[in-house]
Design a protein around this motif. Structure first.
Motif, PDB file in Angstrom:
ATOM      1  N   PHE A   1       1.044  -0.826   0.165  1.00 20.42           N
ATOM      2  CA  PHE A   1       0.127  -0.195   0.108  1.00 20.42           C
ATOM      3  C   PHE A   1       0.877   1.388   0.163  1.00 20.42           C
ATOM      4  CE2 PHE A   1      -3.368  -2.159   3.034  1.00 20.42           C
ATOM      5  CZ  PHE A   1      -4.168  -1.946   1.858  1.00 20.42           C
ATOM      6  N   ASP A   2       0.146   2.578  -0.400  1.00 15.73           N
ATOM      7  CA  ASP A   2       0.957   3.796  -0.263  1.00 15.73           C
ATOM      8  C   ASP A   2      -0.645   4.082   0.587  1.00 15.73           C
ATOM      9  OD1 ASP A   2      -0.562   4.664  -2.753  1.00 15.73           O
ATOM     10  OD2 ASP A   2       1.141   5.102  -3.821  1.00 15.73           O
ATOM     11  N   SER A   3      -2.053   3.524   1.092  1.00 15.82           N
ATOM     12  CA  SER A   3      -2.515   4.441   1.844  1.00 15.82           C
ATOM     13  C   SER A   3      -1.906   3.662   3.279  1.00 15.82           C
ATOM     14  CB  SER A   3      -3.631   3.667   0.733  1.00 15.82           C
ATOM     15  OG  SER A   3      -4.090   4.448  -0.358  1.00 15.82           O
TER      16      SER A   3
ATOM     17  N   TYR B   1       2.472  -3.939 -22.020  1.00 19.68           N
ATOM     18  CA  TYR B   1       3.808  -3.986 -22.393  1.00 19.68           C
ATOM     19  C   TYR B   1       4.180  -3.199 -23.573  1.00 19.68           C
ATOM     20  CZ  TYR B   1       3.585  -8.653 -20.256  1.00 19.68           C
ATOM     21  OH  TYR B   1       2.913  -9.816 -19.027  1.00 19.68           O
ATOM     22  N   PRO B   2       4.909  -2.606 -23.406  1.00 22.68           N
ATOM     23  CA  PRO B   2       5.213  -1.330 -25.114  1.00 22.68           C
ATOM     24  C   PRO B   2       5.668  -2.222 -26.352  1.00 22.68           C
ATOM     25  CG  PRO B   2       6.600  -1.554 -22.805  1.00 22.68           C
ATOM     26  CD  PRO B   2       6.427  -2.848 -22.182  1.00 22.68           C
ATOM     27  N   ASP B   3       5.767  -1.882 -27.076  1.00 19.90           N
ATOM     28  CA  ASP B   3       5.647  -2.093 -28.075  1.00 19.90           C
ATOM     29  C   ASP B   3       8.139  -2.445 -28.632  1.00 19.90           C
ATOM     30  OD1 ASP B   3       5.464  -3.844 -30.458  1.00 19.90           O
ATOM     31  OD2 ASP B   3       4.552  -1.928 -31.501  1.00 19.90           O
TER      32      ASP B   3
ATOM     33  N   VAL C   1      -9.065  -0.609 -12.435  1.00 21.27           N
ATOM     34  CA  VAL C   1      -8.546   0.693 -13.711  1.00 21.27           C
ATOM     35  C   VAL C   1      -7.384  -0.262 -13.888  1.00 21.27           C
ATOM     36  CG1 VAL C   1     -10.047   2.448 -13.322  1.00 21.27           C
ATOM     37  CG2 VAL C   1      -7.939   1.788 -11.843  1.00 21.27           C
ATOM     38  N   LEU C   2      -6.749  -0.652 -12.714  1.00 21.44           N
ATOM     39  CA  LEU C   2      -5.486  -1.408 -13.523  1.00 21.44           C
ATOM     40  C   LEU C   2      -5.186  -2.504 -13.156  1.00 21.44           C
ATOM     41  CD1 LEU C   2      -3.412   1.622 -10.745  1.00 21.44           C
ATOM     42  CD2 LEU C   2      -3.425   1.951 -12.983  1.00 21.44           C
ATOM     43  N   SER C   3      -5.804  -3.224 -14.214  1.00 20.29           N
ATOM     44  CA  SER C   3      -6.552  -4.439 -14.298  1.00 20.29           C
ATOM     45  C   SER C   3      -5.044  -4.889 -15.712  1.00 20.29           C
ATOM     46  CB  SER C   3      -7.065  -5.142 -13.693  1.00 20.29           C
ATOM     47  OG  SER C   3      -8.410  -4.924 -14.643  1.00 20.29           O
TER      48      SER C   3
ATOM     49  N   ALA D   1       7.787  -3.637 -15.465  1.00 15.70           N
ATOM     50  CA  ALA D   1       7.058  -3.299 -14.840  1.00 15.70           C
ATOM     51  C   ALA D   1       7.016  -2.028 -15.784  1.00 15.70           C
ATOM     52  CB  ALA D   1       7.906  -2.828 -13.820  1.00 15.70           C
ATOM     53  N   THR D   2       6.095  -2.022 -16.304  1.00 19.19           N
ATOM     54  CA  THR D   2       5.640  -0.880 -17.487  1.00 19.19           C
ATOM     55  C   THR D   2       4.390  -0.286 -17.384  1.00 19.19           C
ATOM     56  OG1 THR D   2       5.354  -2.945 -19.106  1.00 19.19           O
ATOM     57  CG2 THR D   2       7.590  -1.745 -19.349  1.00 19.19           C
ATOM     58  N   GLY D   3       3.390  -1.125 -16.660  1.00 24.12           N
ATOM     59  CA  GLY D   3       1.851  -0.607 -16.238  1.00 24.12           C
ATOM     60  C   GLY D   3       1.136  -1.097 -17.083  1.00 24.12           C
TER      61      GLY D   3
ATOM     62  N   SER E   1       5.304   3.348 -10.338  1.00 18.34           N
ATOM     63  CA  SER E   1       5.174   3.040  -9.038  1.00 18.34           C
ATOM     64  C   SER E   1       5.067   1.933  -8.781  1.00 18.34           C
ATOM     65  CB  SER E   1       3.390   3.228  -8.708  1.00 18.34           C
ATOM     66  OG  SER E   1       3.717   4.468  -8.528  1.00 18.34           O
ATOM     67  N   SER E   2       5.269   0.726  -9.503  1.00 16.29           N
ATOM     68  CA  SER E   2       5.645  -0.603  -9.519  1.00 16.29           C
ATOM     69  C   SER E   2       7.038  -0.415  -9.535  1.00 16.29           C
ATOM     70  CB  SER E   2       4.775  -1.924 -10.802  1.00 16.29           C
ATOM     71  OG  SER E   2       3.649  -1.384 -10.084  1.00 16.29           O
ATOM     72  N   GLY E   3       7.553  -0.396 -10.624  1.00 15.87           N
ATOM     73  CA  GLY E   3       9.180  -0.663 -10.978  1.00 15.87           C
ATOM     74  C   GLY E   3      10.267   0.285  -9.913  1.00 15.87           C
TER      75      GLY E   3
HETATM   76  O1  N01 Z   1       2.485   2.079 -14.219  1.00 14.53           O
HETATM   77  P1  N01 Z   1       3.072   3.065 -14.598  1.00 14.53           P
HETATM   78  P2  N01 Z   1       2.984   0.677 -12.770  1.00 14.53           P
HETATM   79  N1  N01 Z   1      10.053   2.411 -22.877  1.00 14.53           N
HETATM   80  O2  N01 Z   1       2.410   3.054 -16.003  1.00 14.53           O
HETATM   81  C1  N01 Z   1       7.601   2.926 -18.296  1.00 14.53           C
HETATM   82  C2  N01 Z   1      -0.011   2.103  -9.252  1.00 14.53           C
HETATM   83  N2  N01 Z   1      -0.167   1.448  -7.987  1.00 14.53           N
HETATM   84  O3  N01 Z   1       2.503  -0.689 -12.666  1.00 14.53           O
HETATM   85  O4  N01 Z   1       6.645   7.486 -17.569  1.00 14.53           O
HETATM   86  C3  N01 Z   1      10.512   2.752 -21.993  1.00 14.53           C
HETATM   87  O5  N01 Z   1       2.667   3.986 -13.873  1.00 14.53           O
HETATM   88  C4  N01 Z   1       7.073   4.026 -17.572  1.00 14.53           C
HETATM   89  O6  N01 Z   1       7.797   5.390 -18.785  1.00 14.53           O
HETATM   90  P3  N01 Z   1       7.031   6.661 -18.818  1.00 14.53           P
HETATM   91  C5  N01 Z   1      -0.067   3.710  -9.356  1.00 14.53           C
HETATM   92  O7  N01 Z   1      -1.355   3.754  -9.373  1.00 14.53           O
HETATM   93  C6  N01 Z   1      -0.010   1.364  -6.862  1.00 14.53           C
HETATM   94  O8  N01 Z   1       4.156   1.240 -12.390  1.00 14.53           O
HETATM   95  O9  N01 Z   1       6.028   5.962 -20.422  1.00 14.53           O
HETATM   96  N3  N01 Z   1       9.461   2.702 -20.348  1.00 14.53           N
HETATM   97  C7  N01 Z   1       6.643   3.975 -16.449  1.00 14.53           C
HETATM   98  O10 N01 Z   1       8.733   4.691 -15.632  1.00 14.53           O
HETATM   99  C8  N01 Z   1       0.520   3.682 -10.084  1.00 14.53           C
HETATM  100  O11 N01 Z   1      -0.331   4.455 -10.796  1.00 14.53           O
HETATM  101  C9  N01 Z   1       0.959   1.381  -6.149  1.00 14.53           C
HETATM  102  O12 N01 Z   1       7.881   7.056 -19.903  1.00 14.53           O
HETATM  103  C10 N01 Z   1       8.286   2.432 -20.490  1.00 14.53           C
HETATM  104  C11 N01 Z   1       6.489   2.681 -16.548  1.00 14.53           C
HETATM  105  O13 N01 Z   1       7.825   1.944 -17.340  1.00 14.53           O
HETATM  106  C12 N01 Z   1      -0.254   2.583 -11.107  1.00 14.53           C
HETATM  107  O14 N01 Z   1      -0.633   1.076 -10.375  1.00 14.53           O
HETATM  108  C13 N01 Z   1       2.496   0.383  -6.562  1.00 14.53           C
HETATM  109  C14 N01 Z   1       7.772   2.672 -22.089  1.00 14.53           C
HETATM  110  C15 N01 Z   1       4.938   2.619 -16.023  1.00 14.53           C
HETATM  111  O15 N01 Z   1       4.354   3.032 -14.857  1.00 14.53           O
HETATM  112  C16 N01 Z   1       0.479   2.146 -11.953  1.00 14.53           C
HETATM  113  O16 N01 Z   1       2.219   1.864 -11.616  1.00 14.53           O
HETATM  114  C17 N01 Z   1       2.386   0.145  -7.788  1.00 14.53           C
HETATM  115  C18 N01 Z   1       8.023   1.580 -23.055  1.00 14.53           C
HETATM  116  N4  N01 Z   1       8.596   1.740 -24.457  1.00 14.53           N
HETATM  117  C19 N01 Z   1       1.511   0.284  -8.756  1.00 14.53           C
HETATM  118  N5  N01 Z   1       6.209   2.394 -21.694  1.00 14.53           N
HETATM  119  C20 N01 Z   1       1.271   1.934  -4.634  1.00 14.53           C
HETATM  120  O17 N01 Z   1       1.928   1.854  -4.164  1.00 14.53           O
HETATM  121  C21 N01 Z   1       6.081   1.997 -20.536  1.00 14.53           C
HETATM  122  N6  N01 Z   1       8.032   2.673 -19.782  1.00 14.53           N
HETATM  123  C22 N01 Z   1       0.197   1.303  -3.979  1.00 14.53           C
END
Ligand code: N01
Length: 527
Positions: free
Chosen positions: A54-56, A147-149, A141-143, A375-377, A185-187
């Protein structure tokens, strides 16, 4: 192949799906919840990566619908880790007898509305069909992992995992050369733990994040006792808290203080828990560029003070304002770059070329790895709902209706899709997820009860009400701190329309419109 008929089908056993299920059962509806995974927890089921937490504050994230649950469950940390939260969700499921209503391993592939019979028919990948009066998508919303291309991902012969689909069985890191791609946040949560265990860690960063300490701590017996005695107080405060946190605004503006006082205040904020960095900072920090710049100057000093190699620090210091992107909270992230086995690669300076069978090639060469962490979201906001094959009035698909971006009322329902609800959906989100999401769950439950009391079985938001919400979102957009966050616009997903997917008007407006709608007897909603 099974078939069933219930009042309500809910999709997703995450935080909000379980909340909706609890409400549905309390209110006496027959209900089936379909969950694609094999366990409950949603985010806290799929994101099993080391360091996920968490960060809550834990007790502000948990359910507040039961004083007994509050009293009996003891969070062990101010910010609980993933395993504890997964245990908590399962505890709630079992404590309230909800498991019998959940069908696991049930990925929804189609849901069709039939106007004549006022029925949703929902189908899962394994051939289960269930009919219902109401359909609730609590799919998060985050499910859907993104994966970047980058060409060649499928050719990599080592191990590779997305943080959002981390395996349940332990991943062996010792002795391995590991890459982490992404510093959101994940990375930034996973990387320091990998650095501790792996032979080497290479972090691929495109956009640096403004990371500040989470400042986690174990919950002491004394704090535990205080929490137990504060249920009503905390519940009532969280019911109206602007972003769903307990952090109080400072009530101070940056340049009312002297430079020395400002730096002392920033130090206090640096040492404060999680989102206090935003909520309890100077009131003008987010929106006044000069105030924002000074907080960033303070953070830059911190980064440069922690990271020994200033050429690495140069790359770690962001060039955007604090709060323009979602700020992560960390433990040991900057410190990790002082270890001899950790390298930072800026893909702004040396972009990706391809993934090869043995590693990752950027414009400065090939680095070889045993394991790659993506950790690309996520496909934020609409990703899951647009993959479920939802069809409303006259067979209109949700994908068609939202082809130019989502159209919603309160991030919870939309015109042309009667009896369909999606708490936690786009244009609803405003802070601590279970809090505003809980408001949405209650809004849906109250609306269904209202319809039942009047003997009605069809609920649809009128077009003009949906359009008014869209106007409210558009007018508030300039006031959102997250105006630069690419993910919140769906910018990271190729082909997705660029639309702001949060609720920039915030939770107070969400609550006000909900109350007004209920007080107006949901005029125009019931057929
Ligand atoms: O995903 P993100 P996440 N080449 O989309 C990079 C929640 N959360 O899983 O910023 C290079 O934030 C991308 O780079 P850029 C929280 O709401 C909460 O980390 O697009 N890099 C970025 O650095 C959060 O907002 C917690 O330039 C590429 C990363 O991948 C949401 O989840 C913990 C790329 C993606 O970061 C998502 O977080 C974790 C490319 N082509 C998550 N494509 C808590 O603490 C993408 N990236 C509760």
């Amino acid at each position: 192949m099974g078939q069933a008929r219930v009042d309500i089908v809910i999709v997703g056993a995450g935080i909000l799906g379980i909340n909706q299920l609890y409400r549905a059962r309390q209110d006496g509806y027959s209900v089936q919840l379909l969950e694609q995974g094999d366990g409950a927890g949603g985010t806290w089921y799929w994101n099993r990566y080391p360091g996920c937490r968490f960060d809550s504050e834990s007790y502000t994230y948990g359910y507040l619908f039961s004083p007994e649950l509050w009293r009996d469950w003891e969070w062990t940390e101010e910010f609980a880790g993933q395993p504890e939260t997964e245990r908590y969700v399962n505890h709630v499921v079992d404590r309230f007898g909800l498991r019998e209503s959940i069908r696991f391993g049930s990925k929804v592939v189609a849901a069709d509305w039939d106007e004549e019979s006022r029925t949703w028919t929902t189908r899962t990948e394994d051939g289960h069909v269930v009919q219902s009066t109401y359909l609730v998508s609590a799919t998060g919303v985050l499910s859907v992992p993104f994966y970047p291309d980058i060409p060649g991902r499928e050719t990599f012969t080592g191990e590779q995992y997305h943080t959002g689909r981390w395996p349940a069985e332990p991943v062996e890191l010792a002795g391995k050369r590991v890459a982490v791609i992404g510093t959101g946040s994940s990375g930034v949560q996973v990387a320091p733990l990998i650095a501790d265990e792996a032979a080497s860690l290479t972090v691929y960063q495109r956009t640096p994040s403004w990371c500040t300490p989470l400042n986690n701590h174990p919950i002491s017996a004394e704090q535990q006792a205080e929490l137990k005695g504060s249920y009503e107080k905390i519940r009532d405060a969280l019911a109206v808290a602007v972003a769903g946190f307990l952090h109080e605004p400072s009530g101070r503006k940056t340049f009312e203080d002297s430079k020395d006082d400002r730096w002392a205040f920033y130090e206090t904020i640096w040492n404060s828990p999680g989102f206090a960095k935003m909520s309890s900072n100077y009131d003008d920090m987010v929106l006044d560029p000069k105030a924002n710049k000074e907080w960033c100057d303070f953070l830059e000093e911190k980064i440069r003070g922690i990271v020994a190699d200033q050429s690495v620090a140069d790359r770690l210091v962001p060039d955007h304002g604090y709060g323009a992107l979602r700020p992560p909270f960390v433990a040991g992230f900057y410190e990790m770059f002082n270890k001899p086995n950790v390298e930072l690669v800026s893909t702004r300076q040396t972009p990706f070329v391809r993934i090869t069978p043995t590693g990752i090639e950027t414009t400065d060469g090939l680095r070889e790895f045993d394991l790659v962490v993506w950790a690309t979201g996520f496909d934020f906001g609409t990703g899951a709902m647009l993959r479920m094959g939802i069809r409303g009035v006259g067979g209109l698909s949700l994908n068609e209706y939202w082809s130019d971006g989502p159209r919603t009322f309160l991030g919870v329902m939309c015109h042309q899709f009667p009896n369909f609800f999606f708490p936690g959906g786009p244009h609803g989100a405003a802070g601590n997820n279970p809090r505003y999401g809980g408001d949405q769950v209650d809004f849906v439950a109250d609306l269904l009860n209202h319809a039942r009391e009047r003997g009605e079985t069809r609920v649809e938001v009128p077009l003009e009400v949906e359009e008014r919400w869209a106007d409210t979102m558009a007018k508030a957009l300039p006031y959102s701190s997250f105006v630069e966050h690419g993910q919140y616009y769906g910018e990271n997903v190729p082909g997705k329309p660029r639309r702001f997917l949060l609720n920039p008007a915030g939770r107070p407006v969400l609550l006000r419109v909900m109350t007004k709608t209920a007080e107006g007897d949901y005029a125009g909603f019931l057929a």
